[in-house]
Design a protein around this motif. Structure first.
Motif, mmCIF file in Angstrom:
data_model
loop_
_atom_site.group_PDB
_atom_site.id
_atom_site.type_symbol
_atom_site.label_atom_id
_atom_site.label_comp_id
_atom_site.label_asym_id
_atom_site.label_seq_id
_atom_site.Cartn_x
_atom_site.Cartn_y
_atom_site.Cartn_z
ATOM 1 N N VAL A 153 0.840 -1.199 0.000
ATOM 2 C CA VAL A 153 0.000 0.000 0.000
ATOM 3 C C VAL A 153 0.877 1.252 0.000
ATOM 4 O O VAL A 153 0.628 2.198 -0.756
ATOM 5 C CB VAL A 153 -0.973 0.003 1.202
ATOM 6 N N TYR A 187 -8.744 1.128 10.292
ATOM 7 C CA TYR A 187 -8.465 1.938 9.110
ATOM 8 C C TYR A 187 -6.968 1.900 8.828
ATOM 9 O O TYR A 187 -6.193 1.422 9.659
ATOM 10 C CB TYR A 187 -8.959 3.380 9.291
ATOM 11 N N SER A 213 -7.160 8.701 -2.185
ATOM 12 C CA SER A 213 -7.829 7.492 -1.684
ATOM 13 C C SER A 213 -8.748 6.881 -2.727
ATOM 14 O O SER A 213 -8.757 5.666 -2.923
ATOM 15 C CB SER A 213 -8.628 7.821 -0.423
ATOM 16 N N ARG A 214 -9.502 7.727 -3.396
ATOM 17 C CA ARG A 214 -10.438 7.229 -4.418
ATOM 18 C C ARG A 214 -9.694 6.656 -5.621
ATOM 19 O O ARG A 214 -10.069 5.606 -6.155
ATOM 20 C CB ARG A 214 -11.370 8.354 -4.872
ATOM 21 N N GLN A 234 -8.073 3.182 -4.701
ATOM 22 C CA GLN A 234 -8.949 2.169 -4.117
ATOM 23 C C GLN A 234 -9.042 0.885 -4.946
ATOM 24 O O GLN A 234 -8.986 -0.212 -4.378
ATOM 25 C CB GLN A 234 -10.345 2.722 -3.849
ATOM 26 N N ARG A 268 -6.768 -0.537 -6.677
ATOM 27 C CA ARG A 268 -5.542 -1.305 -6.431
ATOM 28 C C ARG A 268 -5.544 -1.903 -5.027
ATOM 29 O O ARG A 268 -5.045 -3.009 -4.814
ATOM 30 C CB ARG A 268 -4.316 -0.431 -6.674
ATOM 31 N N LEU A 269 -6.126 -1.173 -4.071
ATOM 32 C CA LEU A 269 -6.248 -1.720 -2.720
ATOM 33 C C LEU A 269 -7.226 -2.887 -2.703
ATOM 34 O O LEU A 269 -6.990 -3.892 -2.037
ATOM 35 C CB LEU A 269 -6.697 -0.640 -1.738
ATOM 36 N N ASP A 270 -8.309 -2.760 -3.464
ATOM 37 C CA ASP A 270 -9.268 -3.862 -3.585
ATOM 38 C C ASP A 270 -8.579 -5.113 -4.126
ATOM 39 O O ASP A 270 -8.840 -6.221 -3.655
ATOM 40 C CB ASP A 270 -10.427 -3.480 -4.498
ATOM 41 N N ASP A 322 -9.875 -3.714 2.463
ATOM 42 C CA ASP A 322 -11.175 -3.041 2.441
ATOM 43 C C ASP A 322 -11.283 -2.003 3.556
ATOM 44 O O ASP A 322 -12.364 -1.721 4.057
ATOM 45 C CB ASP A 322 -12.314 -4.052 2.530
ATOM 46 N N ARG A 377 -10.579 1.949 5.053
ATOM 47 C CA ARG A 377 -10.436 3.336 4.600
ATOM 48 C C ARG A 377 -9.000 3.795 4.799
ATOM 49 O O ARG A 377 -8.352 3.454 5.786
ATOM 50 C CB ARG A 377 -11.347 4.263 5.393
ATOM 51 N N LEU A 378 -8.546 4.616 3.881
ATOM 52 C CA LEU A 378 -7.204 5.188 3.961
ATOM 53 C C LEU A 378 -7.305 6.598 4.522
ATOM 54 O O LEU A 378 -8.097 7.405 4.046
ATOM 55 C CB LEU A 378 -6.554 5.211 2.576
#
Length: 105
Positions: free
Chosen positions: A12, A47, A70-71, A74, A76-78, A83, A85-86
């Motif tokens: 991340v 978080y 963050s948006r 997201q 790539r985080l998914d 799951d 919040r950053l």
């Protein structure tokens, strides 16, 4: 949620750093990025907290772009199965060098 591994938090951090450096080179450099999983007892949820160290000419920091980080990352985080919040916090390198021990407690 179960604790996220160090490997995931490092991935991340790399995603955050790569994204910001792609956006703002050569005027700004971002790094290190320190990501950790924390718990918010007010909202009763975990978080991702990210200290994002920056260096360079602040005049080039596009805040309208910074707030979309963050948006934008997201998906790539998914893909990593994250799951949470950053919550990114930006800090100038000089300030980080003076305060990092206290901030990482």
């Amino acid at each position: 949620m179960a604790a996220i591994t160090t490997d995931i938090t490092e991935q991340v951090a790399a995603i955050i750093g790569d994204t910001l450096n792609d956006w703002f080179q050569p005027n700004l450099h971002f790094g290190p990025v320190i990501v950790s999983q924390l718990y918010d007892d007010w909202y009763d949820e975990d978080y991702l907290h990210a200290w994002i160290v920056w260096e360079g000419n602040h005049d080039y920091m596009d805040h309208s772009r910074i707030i979309t980080l963050s948006r934008i990352i997201q998906p790539r985080l998914d893909d990593l199965g994250v799951d949470l919040r950053l919550h990114p916090l930006y800090i100038a390198k000089w300030d980080w060098e003076l305060n990092k021990e206290r901030l990482l407690k």
